[in-house]
Each structure stands twice: as C-alpha cells, then as structure tokens.
Design an enzyme around this catalytic site. Structure first.
Site, short mmCIF file in Angstrom:
data_model
loop_
_atom_site.label_atom_id
_atom_site.label_comp_id
_atom_site.label_asym_id
_atom_site.label_seq_id
_atom_site.Cartn_x
_atom_site.Cartn_y
_atom_site.Cartn_z
N GLY A 239 0.76 -1.24 0.00
CA GLY A 239 0.00 0.00 0.00
C GLY A 239 0.79 1.29 0.00
O GLY A 239 0.22 2.37 -0.18
N GLU A 273 3.95 -6.78 1.75
CA GLU A 273 3.49 -7.12 0.40
C GLU A 273 3.52 -5.88 -0.50
O GLU A 273 2.50 -5.48 -1.05
CB GLU A 273 2.06 -7.68 0.46
CG GLU A 273 1.89 -8.88 1.37
CD GLU A 273 0.42 -9.25 1.61
OE1 GLU A 273 -0.48 -8.47 1.22
OE2 GLU A 273 0.18 -10.32 2.18
N GLY A 275 3.82 -3.54 -3.67
CA GLY A 275 3.70 -3.68 -5.12
C GLY A 275 4.14 -2.41 -5.80
O GLY A 275 5.27 -2.27 -6.26
N ARG A 276 3.23 -1.44 -5.78
CA ARG A 276 3.44 -0.18 -6.49
C ARG A 276 4.77 0.50 -6.15
O ARG A 276 5.48 0.99 -7.03
CB ARG A 276 2.29 0.76 -6.15
CG ARG A 276 2.22 2.02 -6.97
CD ARG A 276 1.17 2.98 -6.40
NE ARG A 276 -0.09 2.34 -6.11
CZ ARG A 276 -1.10 2.27 -6.98
NH1 ARG A 276 -1.00 2.79 -8.17
NH2 ARG A 276 -2.25 1.67 -6.64
N ARG A 312 -5.49 2.96 -15.84
CA ARG A 312 -5.58 3.73 -14.59
C ARG A 312 -6.23 5.12 -14.76
O ARG A 312 -7.06 5.49 -13.93
CB ARG A 312 -4.20 3.85 -13.92
CG ARG A 312 -3.61 2.49 -13.53
CD ARG A 312 -2.37 2.61 -12.67
NE ARG A 312 -2.68 3.19 -11.38
CZ ARG A 312 -2.45 4.44 -11.03
NH1 ARG A 312 -1.85 5.26 -11.86
NH2 ARG A 312 -2.82 4.87 -9.85
N TYR A 316 -9.50 5.13 -12.50
CA TYR A 316 -9.37 5.85 -11.23
C TYR A 316 -9.23 7.36 -11.41
O TYR A 316 -8.99 8.06 -10.43
CB TYR A 316 -8.12 5.41 -10.47
CG TYR A 316 -7.89 3.93 -10.29
CD1 TYR A 316 -8.83 3.14 -9.62
CD2 TYR A 316 -6.71 3.34 -10.74
CE1 TYR A 316 -8.59 1.78 -9.43
CE2 TYR A 316 -6.48 1.99 -10.55
CZ TYR A 316 -7.42 1.21 -9.90
OH TYR A 316 -7.18 -0.11 -9.70
N CYS A 342 -12.93 2.95 -28.81
CA CYS A 342 -14.22 3.59 -29.02
C CYS A 342 -14.99 3.75 -27.72
O CYS A 342 -15.98 3.07 -27.47
CB CYS A 342 -15.02 2.79 -30.05
SG CYS A 342 -14.11 2.68 -31.58
N TYR A 371 0.45 -1.75 -12.18
CA TYR A 371 -0.94 -1.76 -12.63
C TYR A 371 -1.07 -1.18 -14.04
O TYR A 371 -2.04 -0.51 -14.36
CB TYR A 371 -1.85 -1.05 -11.61
CG TYR A 371 -1.66 -1.61 -10.22
CD1 TYR A 371 -2.16 -2.87 -9.90
CD2 TYR A 371 -0.92 -0.92 -9.25
CE1 TYR A 371 -1.94 -3.42 -8.64
CE2 TYR A 371 -0.70 -1.47 -8.00
CZ TYR A 371 -1.21 -2.71 -7.70
OH TYR A 371 -0.99 -3.26 -6.46
C1 LIG Z 1 -2.75 -5.21 -4.25
C2 LIG Z 1 -2.28 -5.80 -2.98
C3 LIG Z 1 -1.01 -5.49 -2.48
C4 LIG Z 1 -0.09 -4.49 -3.12
O1 LIG Z 1 -0.56 -3.19 -3.02
P1 LIG Z 1 0.37 -1.95 -3.45
O2 LIG Z 1 -0.47 -0.78 -3.18
O3 LIG Z 1 0.69 -2.12 -4.89
O4 LIG Z 1 1.59 -2.00 -2.60
C5 LIG Z 1 -0.60 -6.14 -1.34
N1 LIG Z 1 -1.39 -7.04 -0.71
C6 LIG Z 1 -2.63 -7.35 -1.16
C7 LIG Z 1 -3.44 -8.34 -0.44
C8 LIG Z 1 -3.11 -6.75 -2.31
O5 LIG Z 1 -4.33 -7.05 -2.74
#
Ligand SMILES: *Cc1c(COP(=O)(O)O)cnc(C)c1O
Length: 416
Positions: A239, A273, A275-276, A312, A316, A342, A371
C-alpha cells in the site's frame, strides 16, 4: 528515484536511448529499468534488514515472469491473489516457502494447487474460506499454514476503489469477529494457525493509517497470545504510495521507522506485500502520436496507446505525467491525450498542458510500471503491447507484442 532521464534532450532508460529502442520494438511498449527495480526492492527490503522479515512483492502490480525472477534473485518472496499468479511465481523460481496467498475468492482448484506447492501461508478472508481450506488440506493430507486477514477498519484516505481495509470493503474479517474465528481455526484439522494479516489499501501517502492498523493488530495479537494462539507472522500488506504528480509519500525508511516503533516487544517475523512502491516508477509506457485534432473547445492528441493498454486514468482518474521522448523548443498547449478505443472514457490525460506535438512523435507516459501491463486487456481487439527490460545499454524483450493471430487463438466457430 528512477533511471529515466534526458541526455541532450533525448529520453533514456539507464544508458539506452528510448527512440532508438522503439525503432526496434515498436509502440506502444512498456519499458522497465532493471536498475530501478533492483534499487527499489533493495531499499524497501533493506529498511527492515535488522529484524526478521520477508518482503513478498505483490505480483498483481506487475506480473511479468522476468520481473518476478529479478526479485526472487534478490531474496524476495511474493504475495499472490490467484492460481495464475502462483504459476507465474513458480515459473520465475520463487520458493514456495516465500509465497503468501491473499484474495476473497480462492477456488477449490487454486487452493489445491497452493496446498500441493506447500506455500508459506494462506491469508484467509472469510469463515467459509477457512472451512474450505481445512477440508481440502485434509483431503490432500496436507497442512495449510494460515493467517486471518483482519479488516482493521481504518481509512487510508486514498481513492475509494483502492481502499480495502474499511468496514464497507469486501476484504478480510472484522476485528471484533477475529478472536472467534481464530478459536474456530484452532479446532480445525489440516490447519496450522501461524499469522495475522491485513492490507488496508493502495497508494497511501501517510504512515498514520499503517500505524493505526498495526496498533489494532497488535492488540488482537496480544489477546490471541493469552488464548494460547501463537502468532509467528505479522503480515502488514502493501500500500505504500509513490509520486505520480506532487504526492509526497513517506520514504520506505520512514515507513519502516513508524512500523518498527510500534513493534517493540513483539517477537514475530514481519511480512510485507509491497507492489506499487517497488515497480511503479520503474516503468514507462511509450506511445506514438497518430493525429492531432482540433474542436472549438478541445485540442486532442490521439496516440496509439489506449485504455486497454493503461486503464488507470480511465478507471481511477489517475494522473500520469506525459512528456515528449525528444524535447525541443515549442509552445505549450492544453490538450486531451486520448487513445484509439471507441469509448469517451479512453484517455491518458485530460486538460493537460503539453508541448505542442506532431504526428509521428513519441510520448512517454511516466510511472506506468505498476498496474499498467498487468491490467491491460484486448478490448477493441487490440493486441497487448510488448514489455522490455532495460539493463544498462542493453535490453531484453520480456514479453513479445501480441499478434492478431494471438487474438483469435482460443476461439472456434461451431460447424453446424
Ligand atoms: C494489491 C495488494 C497489495 C499491493 O498493493 P500496493 O499498493 O501495490 O503496494 C498487497 N497485498 C494485497 C493483499 C493486495 O491485494
């Protein structure tokens, strides 16, 4: 920090000139910097180096096998949300002992696959899922290590679509029902209770919601310990946000400090966890201007990448910085950058000041590493773009551009 920069007015990724690259690989194309990916992973993981932890990169942010393999080689694990992501992770050589599995809708087939691989931990999102995993583990003669994904009901103050830890969201189990569910889990065969998990949302730009969530999890953990449930893993999800426009998210070291302060006296392995924050600014989408078009109220720049390639902005209202690949002296105009799809919702930017561009020239859509490709589709029967990994002055095509043949490969016409 990233490795996209201008040299004599020409955009480069590491030591590679983007315009020359595109001459070989075409557009639209996702371009990732290996040095940036490596650096971001190392910074995040390194922020927790002095305590037991596991960085489980969130596969859905960017699922390319080459990207996963890169993090695997750096000692990373992964967070998966489907059987397909497990398959990718295994293909990339990620050890099952470093894989955690989240998601509200795990199917029986996916559960069986994850059990057979003996992954580190299932993050369980409901009572019924708990029962299902116990049943499947028993049937297969396996043990499922589990955590309950707790919904701490904190507001991460991000876009509602990427908020996941509020009571109204579909994710996790309510904090006040957690103890009861843990009690129940302890009685189930085939299940070994090892952790607590939460994930409160994405693109957070403040540490406070993370700290609030951790406080709630910590209180829960202490209650569980009193009940004799020993929690070995505390999974805080992902997150952490990045800078797309003018956001000022905490640096991973600041995030780590805030978390570690709340961890005093707790002995367990932390799981993250992200990601971004790892991949977002490590990638760009390069697109070519096809046409420009004037109406009495708008200047449109029509490019060859659309919402099927990068959804995105449409989904969003997300902001991505857009800049010419080759700079030059020109006037600024306020334009809408739109794709060929389209749909009126097919745009990459709206009302955006941009240097006046000409058909044929290249634009870079920045911060597209997370993403981006992973949310791409074939809508309007558009082959998905290629993905390229740049390493110094070299590059590898880590996913070929799809062909028209690929579009119809799985389709058959009934013979009647
Ligand atoms: C999407 C997700 C993440 C990663 O979120 P980021 O904002 O990209 O860091 C981590 N854990 C779970 C369960 C997710 O669904």
């Amino acid at each position: 920090m990233h490795h996209f920069h201008y040299e004599r007015g020409r955009l480069c990724c590491e030591e590679l000139d983007i315009e020359s690259l595109v001459r070989k690989v075409g557009t639209p194309v996702y371009v990732y910097s290996r040095a940036t990916l490596t650096h971001h992973f190392a910074v995040f993981d390194g922020a927790f180096s002095h305590i037991p932890h596991l960085t489980c990169y969130s596969v859905k942010a960017n699922s390319n096998v080459a990207v996963l393999a890169l993090f695997g080689a750096l000692g990373g694990g992964v967070d998966i949300v489907s059987g397909g992501e497990l398959f990718r992770a295994r293909r990339a050589g990620i050890e099952p002992k470093k894989i955690v599995y989240s998601g509200v809708g795990k199917t029986r087939e996916e559960i069986d696959y994850a059990l057979s691989e003996d992954i580190l931990m299932f993050n369980i999102e409901s009572r019924q899922e708990l029962e299902a995993i116990s049943q499947r583990a028993q049937a297969l003669g396996r043990t499922a290590r589990i955590a309950l994904r707790v919904n701490p009901d904190v507001d991460p103050k991000t876009h509602p679509y990427i908020t996941t830890g509020m009571e109204k969201n579909k994710f996790g189990i309510r904090v006040d029902e957690a103890v009861e569910n843990y009690r129940h889990a302890m009685t189930l065969p085939g299940v070994d209770v090892v952790g607590i998990d939460c994930h409160i949302g994405s693109q957070l730009t403040d540490t406070a919601p993370f700290v609030d969530a951790l406080k709630r999890l910590r209180a829960l953990m202490e209650r569980l310990r009193e009940l004799g449930v020993s929690i070995r893993y505390l999974d805080l999800g992902g997150g952490l946000g990045i800078t797309y426009a003018d956001e000022e998210p905490p640096h991973p070291t600041e995030y780590a400090e805030a978390i570690l302060k709340e961890m005093e006296g707790l002995s367990c392995t932390l799981i993250f966890e992200p990601g971004r924050v790892i991949v977002g600014n490590a990638g760009i989408l390069v697109t070519r201007v096809l046409y420009t078009k004037e109406t009495p109220t708008k200047h449109f720049v029509i490019v060859d990448a659309g919402m099927n390639d990068l959804i995105r902005p449409s989904l969003y209202g997300a902001y991505h910085h857009i800049q010419p690949v080759v700079l030059g002296q020109r006037e600024t105009r306020t334009v809408d950058v739109v794709g060929p799809i389209c749909e009126s919702g097919d745009f990459l930017a709206r009302e955006r000041p941009l240097p006046q561009v000409e058909p044929g020239e290249l634009l870079a859509v920045m911060s597209a590493g997370a993403y981006g490709f992973s949310m791409a589709s074939n809508y309007n029967s558009r082959p998905r773009p290629a993905e390229v990994l740049v390493d110094g002055a070299r590059y590898h095509v880590i996913r070929h551009r799809e062909t028209w043949e690929d579009l119809v490969r799985l389709e058959t016409v009934p013979q009647t």
